[in-house]
Design a protein around this motif. Structure first.
Motif, PDB file in Angstrom:
ATOM      1  N   GLY A 178      -0.675   0.335  -8.482  1.00 23.76           N
ATOM      2  CA  GLY A 178      -1.185   0.647  -7.149  1.00 23.76           C
ATOM      3  C   GLY A 178      -1.762  -0.537  -6.380  1.00 23.76           C
ATOM      4  N   SER A 183       1.709   0.497   1.674  1.00 24.84           N
ATOM      5  CA  SER A 183       1.281   1.883   1.827  1.00 24.84           C
ATOM      6  C   SER A 183       2.417   2.855   1.504  1.00 24.84           C
ATOM      7  N   MET A 184       3.649   2.495   1.798  1.00 22.07           N
ATOM      8  CA  MET A 184       4.775   3.384   1.504  1.00 22.07           C
ATOM      9  C   MET A 184       4.974   3.528  -0.006  1.00 22.07           C
ATOM     10  N   LEU A 186       2.723   2.949  -2.241  1.00 29.26           N
ATOM     11  CA  LEU A 186       1.538   3.595  -2.770  1.00 29.26           C
ATOM     12  C   LEU A 186       1.624   5.113  -2.624  1.00 29.26           C
ATOM     13  N   SER A 187       2.121   5.572  -1.492  1.00 27.29           N
ATOM     14  CA  SER A 187       2.276   7.013  -1.294  1.00 27.29           C
ATOM     15  C   SER A 187       3.312   7.589  -2.257  1.00 27.29           C
ATOM     16  N   MET A 188       4.373   6.826  -2.527  1.00 23.07           N
ATOM     17  CA  MET A 188       5.365   7.281  -3.502  1.00 23.07           C
ATOM     18  C   MET A 188       4.776   7.335  -4.912  1.00 23.07           C
ATOM     19  N   ILE A 190       1.609   7.856  -5.669  1.00 17.64           N
ATOM     20  CA  ILE A 190       0.691   8.995  -5.727  1.00 17.64           C
ATOM     21  C   ILE A 190       1.464  10.298  -5.895  1.00 17.64           C
ATOM     22  N   PHE A 191       2.563  10.442  -5.154  1.00 21.88           N
ATOM     23  CA  PHE A 191       3.384  11.640  -5.277  1.00 21.88           C
ATOM     24  C   PHE A 191       3.974  11.746  -6.692  1.00 21.88           C
TER      25      PHE A 191
END
Length: 223
Positions: A178, A183-184, A186-188, A190-191
């Protein structure tokens, strides 16, 4: 800072005391509160689960099971509680250690074997040679069945520990990626971790059920 990837499973603490193992008994703190709860969906679901497990274990153990199903239902509840609690942050993963899983499987298997060989010796000898085995293959089948019988506690312990370690290692690897990412990505991440947590919740329930069912099957063979 982690010294290595497996340091998340290190049971040592800064105080020099094995206080991490107290997480195995956190579930006992919830037992008194259940006596004060009004019947709700969670209690009704748990009662239904225990009834289904009791009926299944009673079929596996046979008509002479009496109250033996209580031990295996309690074993399922204990392992399930430990597996689910380890999904929360900063709670020690006790079921990922062989010292924990082997301490559960070895006494059970040893008690089944001692009881079976002392009380049902002929029945235990019959298990070493499957029905319909040719006479030439009987010595090999006896050796194979003996080895498979001896390694049963090890396979029970390793199966539970390995499955719990695998999921936590994946979550740790993804969590370490992380910092320093966009940010993209990181969002992947987290998902993906949310999906892995869902999978780990299912694995925690399945492994507790498998451990209890296999222990019940080993017990039924010694009767």
């Amino acid at each position: 800072m982690m010294t290595n990837l497996f340091s998340v499973f290190d049971p040592s603490t800064s105080l020099g005391l094995p206080l991490n193992w107290l997480s195995s008994f956190l579930g006992l703190l919830f037992i008194p509160y259940t006596f004060w709860f009004l019947p709700n969906r969670i209690s009704l679901i748990w009662n239904k689960v225990t009834q289904v497990l009791h009926s299944e274990f009673k079929i596996l153990l046979g008509p002479n099971s009496m109250g033996n199903t209580l031990m295996f239902v309690s074993l399922f509840a204990f392992i399930l509680m430990n597996n689910l609690l380890t999904l929360f942050p900063y709670i020690f993963t006790s079921t990922s250690h062989l010292s924990m899983t082997l301490a559960l499987s070895l006494p059970l298997w040893l008690s089944f074997m001692v009881y079976g060989w002392l009380n049902h010796t002929q029945h235990m000898f019959a298990h070493l040679v499957p029905q319909g085995t040719p006479a030439m293959l009987m010595p090999f089948m006896v050796s194979i069945e003996t080895v498979s019988n001896i390694i049963r506690p090890g396979t029970l312990a390793v199966r539970l520990a390995a499955n719990m370690i695998a999921g936590h290692l994946l979550l740790t690897l993804l969590g370490n990626q992380g910092p320093g990412t966009s940010s993209m990505i990181l969002s992947m991440l987290i998902f993906t971790q949310i999906m892995l947590l869902t999978l780990e919740s299912a694995v925690a329930m399945i492994q507790a059920y498998v451990f209890a069912v296999l222990s019940t099957l080993y017990s039924s063979e010694s009767q």
